[in-house]
Every structure is written in structure tokens, then in C-alpha cells.
Design a protein around this motif. Structure first.
Motif, PDB file in Angstrom:
ATOM      1  N   ASN A  98       0.854  -1.165   0.121  1.00 52.79           N
ATOM      2  CA  ASN A  98       0.071  -0.103   0.061  1.00 52.79           C
ATOM      3  C   ASN A  98       1.101   1.293  -0.113  1.00 52.79           C
ATOM      4  OD1 ASN A  98      -2.002   1.932   0.498  1.00 52.79           O
ATOM      5  ND2 ASN A  98      -2.699   1.189   2.438  1.00 52.79           N
ATOM      6  N   ILE A  99       0.903   1.946  -0.943  1.00 62.17           N
ATOM      7  CA  ILE A  99       1.816   3.130  -1.297  1.00 62.17           C
ATOM      8  C   ILE A  99       0.650   4.496  -1.352  1.00 62.17           C
ATOM      9  CG2 ILE A  99       3.634   1.883  -2.004  1.00 62.17           C
ATOM     10  CD1 ILE A  99       3.030   3.300  -4.887  1.00 62.17           C
ATOM     11  N   SER A 100      -0.345   4.462  -0.704  1.00 63.00           N
ATOM     12  CA  SER A 100      -1.316   5.472  -0.867  1.00 63.00           C
ATOM     13  C   SER A 100      -0.974   6.572  -0.050  1.00 63.00           C
ATOM     14  CB  SER A 100      -2.898   4.810  -0.712  1.00 63.00           C
ATOM     15  OG  SER A 100      -2.710   4.504   0.757  1.00 63.00           O
ATOM     16  N   ASP A 101      -0.099   6.216   1.247  1.00 61.66           N
ATOM     17  CA  ASP A 101       0.209   7.544   2.140  1.00 61.66           C
ATOM     18  C   ASP A 101       1.533   7.918   1.673  1.00 61.66           C
ATOM     19  OD1 ASP A 101      -2.393   7.137   3.143  1.00 61.66           O
ATOM     20  OD2 ASP A 101      -1.580   5.644   4.775  1.00 61.66           O
ATOM     21  N   VAL A 102       2.067   7.523   0.720  1.00 59.35           N
ATOM     22  CA  VAL A 102       3.624   8.067   0.238  1.00 59.35           C
ATOM     23  C   VAL A 102       3.499   9.360  -0.447  1.00 59.35           C
ATOM     24  CG1 VAL A 102       5.741   7.337  -0.626  1.00 59.35           C
ATOM     25  CG2 VAL A 102       4.408   5.580   0.427  1.00 59.35           C
ATOM     26  N   LYS A 103       3.918  10.020   0.236  1.00 61.74           N
ATOM     27  CA  LYS A 103       3.907  11.639  -0.355  1.00 61.74           C
ATOM     28  C   LYS A 103       4.733  11.694  -1.971  1.00 61.74           C
ATOM     29  CE  LYS A 103       4.959  16.376   0.629  1.00 61.74           C
ATOM     30  NZ  LYS A 103       5.690  17.471   1.457  1.00 61.74           N
ATOM     31  N   ASP A 104       4.038  12.713  -2.805  1.00 62.26           N
ATOM     32  CA  ASP A 104       4.808  12.600  -4.063  1.00 62.26           C
ATOM     33  C   ASP A 104       4.456  11.364  -4.951  1.00 62.26           C
ATOM     34  OD1 ASP A 104       4.883  15.158  -3.563  1.00 62.26           O
ATOM     35  OD2 ASP A 104       7.063  14.954  -2.961  1.00 62.26           O
ATOM     36  N   HIS A 105       3.723  10.389  -4.807  1.00 59.46           N
ATOM     37  CA  HIS A 105       3.517   9.142  -5.492  1.00 59.46           C
ATOM     38  C   HIS A 105       2.251   8.862  -5.712  1.00 59.46           C
ATOM     39  CE1 HIS A 105       7.811   8.461  -3.963  1.00 59.46           C
ATOM     40  NE2 HIS A 105       7.952   7.691  -5.004  1.00 59.46           N
ATOM     41  N   ASP A 106       2.013   8.271  -6.766  1.00 63.53           N
ATOM     42  CA  ASP A 106       0.510   7.891  -7.271  1.00 63.53           C
ATOM     43  C   ASP A 106       0.000   6.984  -5.898  1.00 63.53           C
ATOM     44  OD1 ASP A 106       0.765   9.305  -9.330  1.00 63.53           O
ATOM     45  OD2 ASP A 106       1.381   7.464 -10.698  1.00 63.53           O
ATOM     46  N   ALA A 130      14.231  -2.589  -6.026  1.00 61.01           N
ATOM     47  CA  ALA A 130      12.952  -3.177  -5.675  1.00 61.01           C
ATOM     48  C   ALA A 130      12.079  -2.747  -6.927  1.00 61.01           C
ATOM     49  CB  ALA A 130      12.500  -2.561  -4.552  1.00 61.01           C
ATOM     50  N   TYR A 131      11.193  -3.785  -6.959  1.00 59.58           N
ATOM     51  CA  TYR A 131      10.239  -3.849  -8.132  1.00 59.58           C
ATOM     52  C   TYR A 131       8.831  -4.516  -7.700  1.00 59.58           C
ATOM     53  CZ  TYR A 131      14.365  -4.090 -11.067  1.00 59.58           C
ATOM     54  OH  TYR A 131      15.601  -3.636 -11.723  1.00 59.58           O
ATOM     55  N   ILE A 132       7.811  -3.890  -8.027  1.00 58.89           N
ATOM     56  CA  ILE A 132       6.566  -4.177  -7.956  1.00 58.89           C
ATOM     57  C   ILE A 132       6.064  -4.787  -9.230  1.00 58.89           C
ATOM     58  CG2 ILE A 132       4.154  -3.828  -7.256  1.00 58.89           C
ATOM     59  CD1 ILE A 132       5.278  -1.663  -5.293  1.00 58.89           C
ATOM     60  N   ILE A 141       9.850   4.235  -1.927  1.00 60.50           N
ATOM     61  CA  ILE A 141       8.857   3.018  -2.076  1.00 60.50           C
ATOM     62  C   ILE A 141       9.505   1.631  -1.632  1.00 60.50           C
ATOM     63  CG2 ILE A 141       7.526   1.520  -3.531  1.00 60.50           C
ATOM     64  CD1 ILE A 141       6.275   4.524  -3.315  1.00 60.50           C
ATOM     65  N   LYS A 142      10.844   1.518  -1.640  1.00 65.32           N
ATOM     66  CA  LYS A 142      11.565   0.396  -1.498  1.00 65.32           C
ATOM     67  C   LYS A 142      11.514   0.198   0.197  1.00 65.32           C
ATOM     68  CE  LYS A 142      15.977   0.385  -1.421  1.00 65.32           C
ATOM     69  NZ  LYS A 142      17.631   0.221  -1.793  1.00 65.32           N
ATOM     70  N   LYS A 143      11.697   1.285   0.795  1.00 66.67           N
ATOM     71  CA  LYS A 143      11.675   1.282   2.250  1.00 66.67           C
ATOM     72  C   LYS A 143      10.165   0.943   2.739  1.00 66.67           C
ATOM     73  CE  LYS A 143      13.441   3.989   6.128  1.00 66.67           C
ATOM     74  NZ  LYS A 143      13.890   5.284   6.354  1.00 66.67           N
ATOM     75  N   VAL A 144       9.195   1.535   2.210  1.00 65.24           N
ATOM     76  CA  VAL A 144       7.725   1.303   2.286  1.00 65.24           C
ATOM     77  C   VAL A 144       7.580  -0.385   2.182  1.00 65.24           C
ATOM     78  CG1 VAL A 144       5.463   1.619   1.848  1.00 65.24           C
ATOM     79  CG2 VAL A 144       6.884   3.550   2.272  1.00 65.24           C
ATOM     80  N   MET A 145       8.025  -0.826   1.112  1.00 61.94           N
ATOM     81  CA  MET A 145       7.814  -2.206   0.675  1.00 61.94           C
ATOM     82  C   MET A 145       8.400  -3.207   1.923  1.00 61.94           C
ATOM     83  SD  MET A 145       8.686  -2.099  -3.315  1.00 61.94           S
ATOM     84  CE  MET A 145       8.556  -4.011  -3.420  1.00 61.94           C
ATOM     85  N   LEU A 146       9.562  -2.762   2.243  1.00 55.81           N
ATOM     86  CA  LEU A 146      10.219  -3.617   3.156  1.00 55.81           C
ATOM     87  C   LEU A 146       9.473  -3.773   4.451  1.00 55.81           C
ATOM     88  CD1 LEU A 146      14.153  -2.812   2.526  1.00 55.81           C
ATOM     89  CD2 LEU A 146      12.842  -4.854   1.914  1.00 55.81           C
ATOM     90  N   GLN A 147       9.159  -2.584   4.842  1.00 60.78           N
ATOM     91  CA  GLN A 147       8.569  -2.196   6.306  1.00 60.78           C
ATOM     92  C   GLN A 147       7.060  -3.035   6.212  1.00 60.78           C
ATOM     93  OE1 GLN A 147       9.281  -0.563   8.971  1.00 60.78           O
ATOM     94  NE2 GLN A 147       7.507  -1.597  10.100  1.00 60.78           N
ATOM     95  N   LEU A 149       6.145  -5.502   4.072  1.00 53.44           N
ATOM     96  CA  LEU A 149       6.597  -7.133   3.886  1.00 53.44           C
ATOM     97  C   LEU A 149       6.669  -7.580   5.368  1.00 53.44           C
ATOM     98  CD1 LEU A 149       8.518  -7.243   0.442  1.00 53.44           C
ATOM     99  CD2 LEU A 149       5.879  -8.042   0.904  1.00 53.44           C
ATOM    100  N   PHE A 150       7.724  -6.894   6.092  1.00 53.54           N
ATOM    101  CA  PHE A 150       8.028  -7.477   7.171  1.00 53.54           C
ATOM    102  C   PHE A 150       6.986  -7.513   8.331  1.00 53.54           C
ATOM    103  CE2 PHE A 150       9.943  -6.287  11.736  1.00 53.54           C
ATOM    104  CZ  PHE A 150      10.550  -7.424  11.795  1.00 53.54           C
ATOM    105  N   GLU A 151       5.947  -6.629   8.208  1.00 53.18           N
ATOM    106  CA  GLU A 151       4.811  -6.456   9.111  1.00 53.18           C
ATOM    107  C   GLU A 151       3.870  -7.807   8.628  1.00 53.18           C
ATOM    108  OE1 GLU A 151       3.424  -2.769   8.867  1.00 53.18           O
ATOM    109  OE2 GLU A 151       5.006  -1.854  10.318  1.00 53.18           O
ATOM    110  N   GLY A 152       3.982  -8.110   7.400  1.00 47.73           N
ATOM    111  CA  GLY A 152       3.137  -9.394   6.944  1.00 47.73           C
ATOM    112  C   GLY A 152       1.773  -8.739   6.333  1.00 47.73           C
ATOM    113  N   LYS A 153       1.629  -7.617   5.926  1.00 49.88           N
ATOM    114  CA  LYS A 153       0.420  -7.068   5.512  1.00 49.88           C
ATOM    115  C   LYS A 153       0.064  -7.661   4.493  1.00 49.88           C
ATOM    116  CE  LYS A 153       0.716  -2.777   7.983  1.00 49.88           C
ATOM    117  NZ  LYS A 153       0.490  -1.297   7.691  1.00 49.88           N
TER     118      LYS A 153
END
Length: 153
Positions: A98-106, A130-132, A141-147, A149-153
Motif C-alpha cells: 500500500n503506497i497510498s500514504d507515500v507523499k509525491d507518489h500515485d 525493488a520492483y512491484i 517506495i523500497k523502504k515502504v515495501m520492506l516495512q 512485507l516485514f509486518e506481513g500485511k
């Protein structure tokens, strides 16, 4: 002896057919098959994959193996050697990002998506990409992805 020759020819034909099917597979299924065979036949690949899995992410204070395999299914690790460069690639399916809360990204919510992380090794440095799906992501986005994935969302 004639029977042995026939069996040998059929084995070569069957091997050629299987290899042809393998080469036509998309990236993920081909890598999944390779990840099963590669560590058995290539000790350097096995060693590098283990080293990358055990790399520690300082932000999350855990290994990349625990981070990446926690939020994905059907995971695989593949090694590739190049001239002065080595790459260990992680593939996982079924991730939710979920990257809806990441500033300056779609604003996007990716569900049941494929993720890929490339660990590019040059000497003693490791660059992580990193790739989606097939789309490369920036460091934020890579940092958000890692976080996530670690949380298992």
C-alpha cells in the motif's frame, strides 16, 4: 545394444523438449525452477544466496530473508554471475503493498502482486533494487515495501 541406443535417443529428445518448455516460461516460473536446481549444482550460488539472506536491514533490525519471506508466498532466490558483478534476486508472490500514504507518489494499493528484489554485489558493496510487478521502484517506495512485507500485511 540397439535398445540402449533407442532409450538414449528418447532421453535426449525428452531433455530437449523439457529444456524448450523451461526457456519459454515467464520470468518467475523459470526462476522458481532454477532456484530449486541451482543451489544443488552450484556451491558458489548457494553460498551467495545464504550470505544475502543473512544480510541485516538496519532499519528493521532483522535479516532480509525474514523480511521478504514474511509477507510473500512462493518465494525463491536466484544467483547470477556477471563480469565483476554478482546478483542475487528474490522473487515472491501474493504480496500486498500500500503506497497510498507515500507523499509525491500515485496512490496505489497492490494486492496479490509479485515483488522482486535484486541484490547487486560489486566487491564489498550491495545495491538493492525493488520492483512491484515489472516496475522498478525508488528508494522511498523500497523502504515502504520492506516495512510492509516485514509486518506481513
Amino acid at each position: 545394444m540397439k535398445q540402449f541406443g533407442k532409450v538414449l535417443i528418447w532421453l535426449v529428445i525428452l531433455g530437449g523438449i523439457l529444456f524448450g518448455i523451461y526457456m519459454m516460461l515467464p520470468e518467475y516460473p523459470q526462476s522458481f525452477v532454477k532456484s530449486i536446481i541451482q543451489p544443488v549444482v552450484n556451491s558458489q550460488a548457494k553460498e551467495r544466496i545464504i550470505q544475502v539472506k543473512n544480510l541485516k536491514n538496519e532499519d528493521l533490525n532483522t535479516t532480509y530473508q525474514k523480511i521478504l519471506e514474511n509477507g510473500t508466498k512462493n518465494t525463491c532466490w536466484v544467483y547470477q554471475e556477471g563480469v565483476g558483478i554478482e546478483t542475487v534476486t528474490f522473487y515472491g508472490t501474493g504480496a500486498t503493498i500500500n503506497i497510498s500514504d507515500v507523499k509525491d507518489h500515485d496512490d496505489h494499493l497492490y494486492t496479490s502482486t509479485n515483488v522482486k528484489f535484486e541484490f547487486v554485489i560489486k566487491g564489498k558493496s550491495v545495491d538493492i533494487k525493488a520492483y512491484i510487478g515489472k516496475d522498478a521502484q525508488d528508494d522511498e517506495i523500497k523502504k515502504v515495501m520492506l516495512q510492509q512485507l516485514f509486518e506481513g500485511k
